[in-house]
Motif scaffolding. Sequence first.
Motif, PDB file in Angstrom:
ATOM      1  N   VAL B  16       0.841  -1.203   0.000  1.00 38.74           N
ATOM      2  CA  VAL B  16       0.000   0.000   0.000  1.00 38.74           C
ATOM      3  C   VAL B  16       0.879   1.258   0.000  1.00 38.74           C
ATOM      4  O   VAL B  16       0.637   2.205  -0.767  1.00 38.74           O
ATOM      5  CB  VAL B  16      -0.943   0.000   1.232  1.00 38.74           C
ATOM      6  N   LEU B  41      -7.221   0.098  -0.688  1.00 34.32           N
ATOM      7  CA  LEU B  41      -6.249  -0.830  -1.284  1.00 34.32           C
ATOM      8  C   LEU B  41      -5.861  -1.922  -0.283  1.00 34.32           C
ATOM      9  O   LEU B  41      -5.711  -3.094  -0.662  1.00 34.32           O
ATOM     10  CB  LEU B  41      -5.018  -0.062  -1.773  1.00 34.32           C
ATOM     11  N   VAL B  63      -1.257  -6.111  -8.884  1.00 41.82           N
ATOM     12  CA  VAL B  63      -1.810  -4.762  -8.719  1.00 41.82           C
ATOM     13  C   VAL B  63      -1.378  -3.932  -9.925  1.00 41.82           C
ATOM     14  O   VAL B  63      -0.195  -3.941 -10.293  1.00 41.82           O
ATOM     15  CB  VAL B  63      -1.303  -4.093  -7.421  1.00 41.82           C
ATOM     16  N   VAL B  65      -1.909   0.028 -11.554  1.00 47.59           N
ATOM     17  CA  VAL B  65      -2.447   1.370 -11.316  1.00 47.59           C
ATOM     18  C   VAL B  65      -2.452   2.134 -12.629  1.00 47.59           C
ATOM     19  O   VAL B  65      -1.440   2.191 -13.334  1.00 47.59           O
ATOM     20  CB  VAL B  65      -1.585   2.142 -10.276  1.00 47.59           C
ATOM     21  N   ILE B  74      -7.237   1.484  -9.722  1.00 46.11           N
ATOM     22  CA  ILE B  74      -6.345   0.441  -9.198  1.00 46.11           C
ATOM     23  C   ILE B  74      -7.024  -0.910  -9.381  1.00 46.11           C
ATOM     24  O   ILE B  74      -8.122  -1.141  -8.870  1.00 46.11           O
ATOM     25  CB  ILE B  74      -6.029   0.674  -7.715  1.00 46.11           C
ATOM     26  N   VAL B  76      -6.855  -4.889  -8.720  1.00 44.82           N
ATOM     27  CA  VAL B  76      -6.261  -5.919  -7.863  1.00 44.82           C
ATOM     28  C   VAL B  76      -6.850  -7.260  -8.304  1.00 44.82           C
ATOM     29  O   VAL B  76      -8.067  -7.456  -8.240  1.00 44.82           O
ATOM     30  CB  VAL B  76      -6.579  -5.658  -6.367  1.00 44.82           C
TER      31      VAL B  76
END
Lengths: 111, 131
Positions: B16, B41, B63, B65, B74, B76
Amino acid sequence: MRFTLKKDKSGVVIVGVEGQLIVGNRQELKQKVLDALEEGSRKFVIDFSKTGYIDSSGLGVLVSLSKKIREQGGELRLAGLNADLQTLFELTKLDTLFSITRTAEEALTAF
Amino acid sequence: MKLDVPSDLGMVGDAVELVASHLPPGTLSPRRISFNLRTALAEALGNAIRYGTGEDPDRVVSVRVELGGDVVRIYVVDDGHGFDTSRLPDPTHPDNLEREYGRGLFVIRHLVDDVAFNEKGNGICLTLRAG
């Protein structure tokens, strides 16, 4: 991230949470508080004045600890939430489950 | 920005911080980065590691971005079987208030501007807009 525990002169354990309380470190906090409970402490304040963010795992561990402390006849209070954290507690309605004060000193006075 | 996060809950905080610290200045307000983005996140990564990859150290969570004007997206994604997000109980119901688990997605939905899932249910996209 680190957790600090200190006991005031009336025996209340004040737990400081520096950084964040999240899925990766919640067990460490839980164990520290449970150890203090096992050693006989019954009144706890968790001070979030140096905390950036808390995720749902962190919230969950607070719920779990509160229940365990109550079962032993004790009480867990929360203090020092910033505006964002206060909102988090309100939207999850956990503000109805905990006694929350502006500062740790206020929490100590209220015991 | 892309990173593969080991399936280890102890890595969530570092991952993070890595994402938050690499956002260009002015993308989102400092407050939204320091609270909304970090919390959402951490939730998404925690869910992916715990439920998607089962904390298996040989697996990773991806991940990605994407920056676009005043928007940060973002993604995931884990390699798990996915889950049905429509069947989650309301964590604010009085019967559920003292449960330790079950608040993650509820929290995410309140912290970001938009949440989307892929068809399989093993990928989430968090959208945060400036302002």
